[in-house]
Design a protein around this motif. Sequence first.
Motif, PDB file in Angstrom:
ATOM      1  N   LEU A  56     106.813 -37.233  14.550  1.00 46.57           N
ATOM      2  CA  LEU A  56     106.608 -38.621  14.938  1.00 46.57           C
ATOM      3  C   LEU A  56     105.226 -38.868  15.556  1.00 46.57           C
ATOM      4  CD1 LEU A  56     107.955 -41.369  14.983  1.00 46.57           C
ATOM      5  CD2 LEU A  56     108.858 -40.836  17.261  1.00 46.57           C
ATOM      6  N   PRO A  57     104.747 -38.062  16.520  1.00 50.45           N
ATOM      7  CA  PRO A  57     103.386 -38.315  17.039  1.00 50.45           C
ATOM      8  C   PRO A  57     102.302 -38.150  15.987  1.00 50.45           C
ATOM      9  CG  PRO A  57     104.626 -36.861  18.503  1.00 50.45           C
ATOM     10  CD  PRO A  57     105.402 -36.957  17.240  1.00 50.45           C
ATOM     11  N   ILE A  58     102.465 -37.150  15.112  1.00 51.27           N
ATOM     12  CA  ILE A  58     101.458 -36.935  14.066  1.00 51.27           C
ATOM     13  C   ILE A  58     101.419 -38.117  13.103  1.00 51.27           C
ATOM     14  CG2 ILE A  58     100.729 -35.378  12.223  1.00 51.27           C
ATOM     15  CD1 ILE A  58     102.209 -33.140  13.652  1.00 51.27           C
ATOM     16  N   SER A  59     102.593 -38.564  12.692  1.00 50.29           N
ATOM     17  CA  SER A  59     102.658 -39.696  11.768  1.00 50.29           C
ATOM     18  C   SER A  59     102.114 -40.967  12.410  1.00 50.29           C
ATOM     19  CB  SER A  59     104.105 -39.913  11.314  1.00 50.29           C
ATOM     20  OG  SER A  59     104.632 -38.750  10.716  1.00 50.29           O
ATOM     21  N   TYR A  60     102.404 -41.148  13.693  1.00 55.67           N
ATOM     22  CA  TYR A  60     101.918 -42.339  14.391  1.00 55.67           C
ATOM     23  C   TYR A  60     100.394 -42.356  14.436  1.00 55.67           C
ATOM     24  CZ  TYR A  60     100.845 -45.542  18.213  1.00 55.67           C
ATOM     25  OH  TYR A  60     100.314 -46.544  18.974  1.00 55.67           O
ATOM     26  N   PHE A  61      99.796 -41.220  14.785  1.00 52.40           N
ATOM     27  CA  PHE A  61      98.336 -41.192  14.881  1.00 52.40           C
ATOM     28  C   PHE A  61      97.689 -41.352  13.515  1.00 52.40           C
ATOM     29  CE2 PHE A  61      94.221 -39.123  14.864  1.00 52.40           C
ATOM     30  CZ  PHE A  61      93.617 -39.730  15.954  1.00 52.40           C
ATOM     31  N   ALA A  62      98.224 -40.671  12.491  1.00 53.94           N
ATOM     32  CA  ALA A  62      97.657 -40.799  11.152  1.00 53.94           C
ATOM     33  C   ALA A  62      97.760 -42.247  10.653  1.00 53.94           C
ATOM     34  CB  ALA A  62      98.359 -39.856  10.192  1.00 53.94           C
ATOM     35  N   GLY A  63      98.906 -42.875  10.907  1.00 53.57           N
ATOM     36  CA  GLY A  63      99.061 -44.265  10.506  1.00 53.57           C
ATOM     37  C   GLY A  63      98.131 -45.195  11.255  1.00 53.57           C
ATOM     38  N   LEU A  64      97.931 -44.927  12.553  1.00 54.65           N
ATOM     39  CA  LEU A  64      97.016 -45.746  13.340  1.00 54.65           C
ATOM     40  C   LEU A  64      95.587 -45.614  12.839  1.00 54.65           C
ATOM     41  CD1 LEU A  64      96.601 -47.598  15.802  1.00 54.65           C
ATOM     42  CD2 LEU A  64      96.333 -45.527  17.194  1.00 54.65           C
ATOM     43  N   TRP A  65      95.198 -44.404  12.462  1.00 53.95           N
ATOM     44  CA  TRP A  65      93.849 -44.171  11.943  1.00 53.95           C
ATOM     45  C   TRP A  65      93.625 -44.943  10.640  1.00 53.95           C
ATOM     46  CZ3 TRP A  65      91.492 -38.559  11.564  1.00 53.95           C
ATOM     47  CH2 TRP A  65      90.114 -38.659  11.420  1.00 53.95           C
ATOM     48  N   LEU A  66      94.617 -44.882   9.748  1.00 58.33           N
ATOM     49  CA  LEU A  66      94.498 -45.611   8.488  1.00 58.33           C
ATOM     50  C   LEU A  66      94.492 -47.121   8.732  1.00 58.33           C
ATOM     51  CD1 LEU A  66      96.909 -43.535   6.233  1.00 58.33           C
ATOM     52  CD2 LEU A  66      94.426 -43.406   6.339  1.00 58.33           C
ATOM     53  N   LEU A  67      95.287 -47.576   9.713  1.00 59.67           N
ATOM     54  CA  LEU A  67      95.295 -49.004  10.032  1.00 59.67           C
ATOM     55  C   LEU A  67      93.938 -49.463  10.542  1.00 59.67           C
ATOM     56  CD1 LEU A  67      96.850 -51.665  10.397  1.00 59.67           C
ATOM     57  CD2 LEU A  67      97.522 -50.840  12.684  1.00 59.67           C
TER      58      LEU A  67
END
Length: 403
Positions: free
Chosen positions: A158-169
């Motif tokens: 969950l933290p990894i996915s959140y950060f990766a998604g935030l970066w792409l956003l």
Amino acid sequence: VSSVLWPPLPVLATLLIRALPGCGTVPVASILLGAAAAALVLLMLERMFHAWGLGRLRYWTIAALAVHPLFLRAATDGSSVMPVLCLAVLVAGSLVRWCDSLRLRALVCIGLGSACLLGTKFEFSAWLAAGFVLMMADLWLRKLERGQRGAILLLVLLPISYFAGLWLLMNWLIMGDWWYCLRSMLPAMQAPVDGTAGLVHPVWVAAAGPVILGFASIVRRHRAGAWLAVMGLVPVGLAVCCALRGMEWPLPAMNLVTLALSAMSCAYLTQPHGVGDGRRRALPVLVFVLVALLTIPAAPFVPGDTAAADGILRKAIADHVASGSRYAKVFVAGYGGLRLVPPDINDELYVPVFDFSVEKAASDYPGQILYLLAPRPVGMERFDSLYRKHPSLYSQGGPGMIY
């Protein structure tokens, strides 16, 4: 946002430190960040080694790492190497603790540390993937209740996915392209570069600790030790891949993490199920001290002050441009250009750009003679977006340009 080569977390951490009184400049904030990360690394290692039963010998192991030129250089140069080491030690130590005791806090540290490491140094994504595979293997070998495996994986991912998604956003919001930070990866990796010259390096001696721990763990059938040994050997394999693809290797971060994981591997050998009590506990410590001595040649060469030479080069460029026209601009491309024209240079002639566009430059400066100053596409400079748009720019020019 511009590229995975320059992840956002070190910049954001530096901005937070600059808000403190007396830390308003980038060099001061960067050095303070590196020093704080170094202190945290030594504190984490001291607690780990004490928990692993190393006793007072832990201070010798920590001292051998702390006085190593690789460590001292990273702690004082204001780079992102020391934060990377801090996060890698946190992830590796938490993985061992999780395998030993199934502590929930260790699981949370793995997830948060992996997410932050992903946003600090993209080269360690393969190292994190190896750790995830080891966790999957560990979960598969354990007898757990129904639903526990899914909950554990969700807590880590969950933290990894959140950060990766935030970066792409952020890429979409700022650049209008979800995948902008990844666009330059494939062309740069496909470039034919001979990187085999870096395959032999003194830091490979640091693999001795993980190798010894791996054999000992296999003989004693101890999974946590085997996982730590694998994590200690992955940076070496990753460095080989980087060298074969022509990337800038040996990376200081990879070298220092390999050395620290070697120290952790040697310290873990002194567990009660390891080499035993008494004088034999000193043997792994002596191994790491020897490894530290043999890897001193791996310390990076520190160049002298290039400010004077850069000033001479800037003046030569300015004189050449002024001889042709009084109304001209020189676009300095990429992060490599900031080394030649840093932000504190107040010169209207130079225009730093991180996503150069011929059409936009022509529309912004109509009727003027425009020059483009591009770094040589060698090593990490190949990942600049300029060479994604114009692969043959440095040798043949590009559309709308006179080479």
